[in-house]
Design an enzyme around this catalytic site. Structure first.
Site, PDB file in Angstrom:
ATOM      1  CG  HIS A 307      20.017  80.483  69.761  1.00 32.03           C
ATOM      2  ND1 HIS A 307      18.804  79.837  69.750  1.00 32.03           N
ATOM      3  CD2 HIS A 307      20.790  79.835  70.676  1.00 32.03           C
ATOM      4  CE1 HIS A 307      18.837  78.854  70.625  1.00 32.03           C
ATOM      5  NE2 HIS A 307      20.020  78.819  71.195  1.00 32.03           N
ATOM      6  CG  ASP A 364      28.291  78.717  73.623  1.00 36.37           C
ATOM      7  OD1 ASP A 364      28.422  78.274  74.764  1.00 36.37           O
ATOM      8  OD2 ASP A 364      27.655  78.135  72.730  1.00 36.37           O
TER       9      ASP A 364
HETATM   10  N1  CMC Z   1      28.172  84.429  61.794  1.00 34.85           N
HETATM   11  C1  CMC Z   1      27.882  84.824  60.550  1.00 34.85           C
HETATM   12  N2  CMC Z   1      26.762  84.485  59.886  1.00 34.85           N
HETATM   13  C2  CMC Z   1      25.886  83.696  60.530  1.00 34.85           C
HETATM   14  C3  CMC Z   1      26.110  83.230  61.837  1.00 34.85           C
HETATM   15  C4  CMC Z   1      27.310  83.625  62.483  1.00 34.85           C
HETATM   16  N3  CMC Z   1      27.577  83.210  63.715  1.00 34.85           N
HETATM   17  N4  CMC Z   1      25.088  82.462  62.229  1.00 34.85           N
HETATM   18  C5  CMC Z   1      24.243  82.432  61.198  1.00 34.85           C
HETATM   19  N5  CMC Z   1      24.713  83.175  60.165  1.00 34.85           N
HETATM   20  C6  CMC Z   1      24.057  83.448  58.888  1.00 34.85           C
HETATM   21  C7  CMC Z   1      24.094  82.236  57.980  1.00 34.85           C
HETATM   22  O1  CMC Z   1      25.250  82.238  57.147  1.00 34.85           O
HETATM   23  C8  CMC Z   1      22.816  82.412  57.206  1.00 34.85           C
HETATM   24  O2  CMC Z   1      23.036  83.414  56.223  1.00 34.85           O
HETATM   25  P1  CMC Z   1      22.256  83.341  54.794  1.00 34.85           P
HETATM   26  O3  CMC Z   1      20.811  83.503  55.133  1.00 34.85           O
HETATM   27  O4  CMC Z   1      22.827  84.459  54.013  1.00 34.85           O
HETATM   28  O5  CMC Z   1      22.570  81.983  54.229  1.00 34.85           O
HETATM   29  C9  CMC Z   1      21.839  82.997  58.236  1.00 34.85           C
HETATM   30  O6  CMC Z   1      22.684  83.684  59.173  1.00 34.85           O
HETATM   31  C10 CMC Z   1      21.018  81.939  58.962  1.00 34.85           C
HETATM   32  O7  CMC Z   1      21.922  80.971  59.503  1.00 34.85           O
HETATM   33  P2  CMC Z   1      21.587  79.462  59.700  1.00 34.85           P
HETATM   34  O8  CMC Z   1      22.855  78.691  59.699  1.00 34.85           O
HETATM   35  O9  CMC Z   1      20.510  79.051  58.725  1.00 34.85           O
HETATM   36  O10 CMC Z   1      20.923  79.497  61.141  1.00 34.85           O
HETATM   37  P3  CMC Z   1      20.670  78.257  62.078  1.00 34.85           P
HETATM   38  O11 CMC Z   1      19.489  78.586  62.900  1.00 34.85           O
HETATM   39  O12 CMC Z   1      20.610  77.006  61.283  1.00 34.85           O
HETATM   40  O13 CMC Z   1      21.998  78.190  62.955  1.00 34.85           O
HETATM   41  C11 CMC Z   1      23.572  78.531  64.674  1.00 34.85           C
HETATM   42  C12 CMC Z   1      22.090  78.584  64.279  1.00 34.85           C
HETATM   43  C13 CMC Z   1      23.666  78.796  66.175  1.00 34.85           C
HETATM   44  C14 CMC Z   1      24.096  77.132  64.376  1.00 34.85           C
HETATM   45  C15 CMC Z   1      24.349  79.592  63.881  1.00 34.85           C
HETATM   46  O14 CMC Z   1      23.872  80.870  64.174  1.00 34.85           O
HETATM   47  C16 CMC Z   1      25.853  79.510  64.109  1.00 34.85           C
HETATM   48  O15 CMC Z   1      26.532  78.743  63.434  1.00 34.85           O
HETATM   49  N6  CMC Z   1      26.413  80.299  65.105  1.00 34.85           N
HETATM   50  C17 CMC Z   1      27.816  80.199  65.436  1.00 34.85           C
HETATM   51  C18 CMC Z   1      28.057  79.012  66.361  1.00 34.85           C
HETATM   52  C19 CMC Z   1      27.538  79.262  67.758  1.00 34.85           C
HETATM   53  O16 CMC Z   1      27.756  80.310  68.345  1.00 34.85           O
HETATM   54  N7  CMC Z   1      26.840  78.261  68.308  1.00 34.85           N
HETATM   55  C20 CMC Z   1      26.324  78.307  69.676  1.00 34.85           C
HETATM   56  C21 CMC Z   1      24.831  78.383  69.695  1.00 34.85           C
HETATM   57  S1  CMC Z   1      24.155  78.860  71.285  1.00 34.85           S
HETATM   58  C22 CMC Z   1      24.586  77.551  72.362  1.00 34.85           C
HETATM   59  C23 CMC Z   1      23.824  76.329  72.094  1.00 34.85           C
HETATM   60  O17 CMC Z   1      22.704  76.210  72.528  1.00 34.85           O
HETATM   61  O18 CMC Z   1      24.382  75.458  71.430  1.00 34.85           O
END
Ligand code: CMC
Length: 430
Positions: A307, A364
């Site tokens: 998140h 989720d």
């Molecule tokens: N599985 C594996 N690695 C992950 C995941 C995941 N679900 N989420 C983040 N990472 C890694 C990402 O690859 C990155 O690694 P590195 O630092 O080595 O490049 C690090 O963690 C930080 O990730 P980010 O993409 O910069 O984080 P963000 O804050 O931009 O993204 C997120 C947040 C929710 C989009 C992301 O965690 C994600 O894609 N999760 C899976 C989709 C999901 O479950 N979404 C629902 C969110 S909660 C409901 C809502 O409010 O929408």
């Protein structure tokens, strides 16, 4: 004395005011930054950018705290119904008995959609994703209520649109489902409450009357409440930015639905179940998928994990997990995907990759198991999120247009393209 931040750009130091929220979180006011320093800020994904002041929802991602209008989410989820929560978010206070009754009654009055709108459903193929249909239908409501679809509605008009949307969204969602399975539409029934009415429209058919199951209704109540608002998330920010151009509330919410649809946002609940089903089919080899998530450099993600704001735990996920266990036990359901989810969570939470990045199950991760137990079809899961999130979108749109500080949303950019060059005629291009 007013607190200031100092920023040095080249040989010039400027002072920037610091603003403090009611929970003591601080923000540097950079609204004059460009005029005083010539610089803008660069913040992809707006992770450090406060786009507005808001008094609707507070969350502290480090501590796993979520409050609606000051009330802890745990207390709201335990004690409120969804309509009451919607009132709280939109109007800022819990309703008294009369206010709640009036608010609920107005939902009954506005539950039906214009008969002509039914024709729209016949135009969609049965495999059309219900989020696309929902967004189009919500935007189309503006054509049926032109007197409300205006840039600057009065307070009374906002109240009317809010009720129209909150009530009709159930009917639209249920009708799109009925159309997709080729069953006749079931109309809303005035004697039924918000959630039973929706479930009745979804699951009653000419051959089978839906029997209200209080456990299902309660599980759905909790899910809707937990989804009801989450401050400046992607879809809410979309509603605000679309609304900042003075686009009407129907149009702004329709845009929010599209933003929510994405798999990184509200579409994740559908993706979680698809991922769990894939792992299940693949012999429940959870470790293989945890490794894949680690090694694929973001290509494969564990859906329902991580998140932007929560870096400790997602308080909503905690409540949902308890509700999932309770509902399945009560209904005597054994869902093998729940076993996979529990195993996946266990393995991931012990893994240094997930620990270092502070990746925890989010809202989720378990919600889909509940929807499955109720019989909601997979592609309708994001639609459930949209129904739940609607009060938050309305509350933010209302707050935005009532705030004299609101300006049209218009971020800047750092241009990285070609510098000035002269036009080349086609015959001289390589
Ligand atoms: N599985 C594996 N690695 C992950 C995941 C995941 N679900 N989420 C983040 N990472 C890694 C990402 O690859 C990155 O690694 P590195 O630092 O080595 O490049 C690090 O963690 C930080 O990730 P980010 O993409 O910069 O984080 P963000 O804050 O931009 O993204 C997120 C947040 C929710 C989009 C992301 O965690 C994600 O894609 N999760 C899976 C989709 C999901 O479950 N979404 C629902 C969110 S909660 C409901 C809502 O409010 O929408």
């Amino acid at each position: 004395m007013e607190e200031k931040a100092k920023l040095t750009v080249g040989d010039k130091t400027i002072e920037l005011p610091i603003i403090t929220g009611s929970e003591e979180e601080k923000g540097i006011d950079i609204s004059k930054l460009r005029s005083s320093s010539g610089c803008i800020t660069y913040d992809p994904g707006y992770g450090n950018t406060g786009a507005c002041k808001s008094s609707i929802t507070f969350l502290d991602g480090e501590k796993g705290i979520l409050h609606y209008r000051g009330y802890p989410i745990e207390q709201i989820a335990e004690n409120c119904n969804f309509v009451e929560t919607a009132y709280l978010l939109i109007y800022g206070e819990l309703p008294n008995r009369d206010q709640l009754e009036n608010f609920s009654n107005s939902f009954t009055e506005h539950a039906t959609i214009h008969e002509d709108m039914k024709n729209f459903f016949y135009g969609y193929p049965p495999y059309g994703h219900p989020m696309g249909i929902l967004s189009a239908m919500v935007c189309s409501l503006s054509a049926y209520y032109p007197e409300l679809a205006k840039a600057e509605p009065t307070k009374e008009e906002i109240d009317r649109i809010a009720v129209q949307l909150l009530s009709k969204i159930r009917t639209i969602c249920a009708f799109s489902y009925k159309k997709s399975i080729g069953e006749p539409f079931v109309y809303p029934r005035p004697e039924l409450k918000y959630i039973p009415n929706f479930l009745n429209m979804m699951f009653s058919s000419p051959s089978r009357a839906y029997e209200i199951d209080e456990d299902e209704v309660n599980a759905m109540r909790v899910l809707f409440i937990l989804h009801a608002d989450h401050e400046q998330n992607c879809s809410t920010s979309t509603v605000r930015i679309v609304g900042s151009s003075r686009a009407n509330l129907f149009a702004s919410v329709a845009a929010g639905i599209c933003a929510l649809w994405g798999p990184l946002h509200g579409g994740a609940n559908q993706e979680v179940i698809e991922m769990l089903a894939m792992i299940y089919k693949d012999g429940c080899n959870v470790k293989k998928y945890v490794d894949l998530a680690k090694e694929s450099h973001g290509e494969f993600r564990l859906m329902g994990f991580g998140h932007r704001v929560y870096k400790n735990f997602d308080p909503r996920a905690k409540i949902i997990k308890q509700k999932t266990d309770a509902l399945l036990r009560k209904k005597g359901i054994h869902d093998p995907l729940l076993d996979v989810a529990v195993k996946l969570e266990e393995v991931a939470l012990k893994d240094p990759y997930f620990i270092e990045r502070k990746l925890y199950p989010n809202v989720d991760f378990y919600s889909g198991i509940i929807y499955r137990a109720i019989g909601i079809p997979l592609n309708m899961f994001p639609v459930m999120f949209a129904i739940g999130r609607l009060p938050g979108w309305i509350a933010h749109w209302k707050e935005m247009i009532e705030d004299p500080a609101t300006k049209i949303g218009r971020p800047r950019q750092i241009y990285t393209g070609c510098t000035r060059r002269d036009f080349v005629p086609i015959e001289k291009r390589g």
